[in-house]
Design a protein around this motif. Sequence first.
Motif: not given
Length: 134
Positions: A11-13, A57-61
């Motif tokens: 997800l980070s990638r 979690a996705l909205l944190s980045e």
Amino acid sequence: MKKTPLLNIALSRLIASLGHGDIIVIADAGLPVPKGVELIDLALTPGVPDLASTLQALLSEMQVQNHVLAHELLLAPCAALSSIEVHASKGALGSQRLLPHDAFKELCLQAKAIVRTGECHPYCNIALISGVIF
């Protein structure tokens, strides 16, 4: 070690690779994944992880310009809908667009990736359209 809450490497990638207008779909366990679209499968058991915690979690980045929901979700709301509404009210999801579920599935053909959750409620999916921070 990363400072942000999102620990999942895939997800980070994915988020780091996004450009303006790219689409990520957070999907329930039953949404079909079109051929050629990357699948990041987080589903462990029914309900784990749920859409709401995955979205958080996705909205944190991720910077989101707008989001898309299937109209049918409003007719048969899932628990995640209230979480979506809270994030929207805080401006984290930009404007909302509603599509019939069949059109939502067609939109998935344009997604950079589909993130499959353990969510087991029909139509409990959200497409996030990437924005820019400047």
